[in-house]
Motif scaffolding. Sequence first.
Motif, PDB file in Angstrom:
ATOM      1  N   ASN A  39      45.741  42.237  43.485  1.00 15.62           N
ATOM      2  CA  ASN A  39      45.645  43.206  42.387  1.00 15.62           C
ATOM      3  C   ASN A  39      45.136  42.488  41.145  1.00 15.62           C
ATOM      4  O   ASN A  39      45.448  41.325  40.930  1.00 15.62           O
ATOM      5  CB  ASN A  39      47.008  43.820  42.084  1.00 15.62           C
ATOM      6  CG  ASN A  39      47.500  44.687  43.207  1.00 15.62           C
ATOM      7  OD1 ASN A  39      46.731  45.400  43.828  1.00 15.62           O
ATOM      8  ND2 ASN A  39      48.785  44.629  43.485  1.00 15.62           N
ATOM      9  N   LYS A  40      44.370  43.178  40.341  1.00 16.48           N
ATOM     10  CA  LYS A  40      43.940  42.627  39.055  1.00 16.48           C
ATOM     11  C   LYS A  40      44.864  43.177  37.979  1.00 16.48           C
ATOM     12  O   LYS A  40      45.366  44.290  38.080  1.00 16.48           O
ATOM     13  CB  LYS A  40      42.496  42.997  38.768  1.00 16.48           C
ATOM     14  CG  LYS A  40      41.538  42.266  39.687  1.00 16.48           C
ATOM     15  CD  LYS A  40      40.127  42.431  39.227  1.00 16.48           C
ATOM     16  CE  LYS A  40      39.202  41.604  40.093  1.00 16.48           C
ATOM     17  NZ  LYS A  40      37.807  41.792  39.684  1.00 16.48           N
ATOM     18  N   SER A  41      45.090  42.388  36.945  1.00 15.59           N
ATOM     19  CA  SER A  41      46.031  42.786  35.897  1.00 15.59           C
ATOM     20  C   SER A  41      45.479  43.889  35.000  1.00 15.59           C
ATOM     21  O   SER A  41      46.238  44.646  34.410  1.00 15.59           O
ATOM     22  CB  SER A  41      46.425  41.579  35.051  1.00 15.59           C
ATOM     23  OG  SER A  41      45.279  40.991  34.484  1.00 15.59           O
TER      24      SER A  41
END
Length: 97
Positions: A39-41
């Motif tokens: 996941n990307k922040s």
Amino acid sequence: MTAAEFVTAIREITPDESRFTKMPEGFAQIYLDELFIGNKSIHTNVEPENAIIDLMSNYDVSKLTIMIFSFNRSDELKETEPYTFFGRREAFPLAIH
């Protein structure tokens, strides 16, 4: 299929590391690394019809390999009018129009 549905499907079929107890040491990690989607922040809003761009923008698929297909890192997403290059099939680039 949306990017989120794709990520969910890959994560659901990814086996648990404990299923590799009879394999040589290190095999599980190599196999599981190729199925990793992070996941990307920061979430980027992308139009729903651009599932590949959504996937590349909102998830880390740089390690994901499906048979002979692999994805670039999101910072390697290259646009050359009218194509966007997003991955490779072995040595050949993959692009969408």
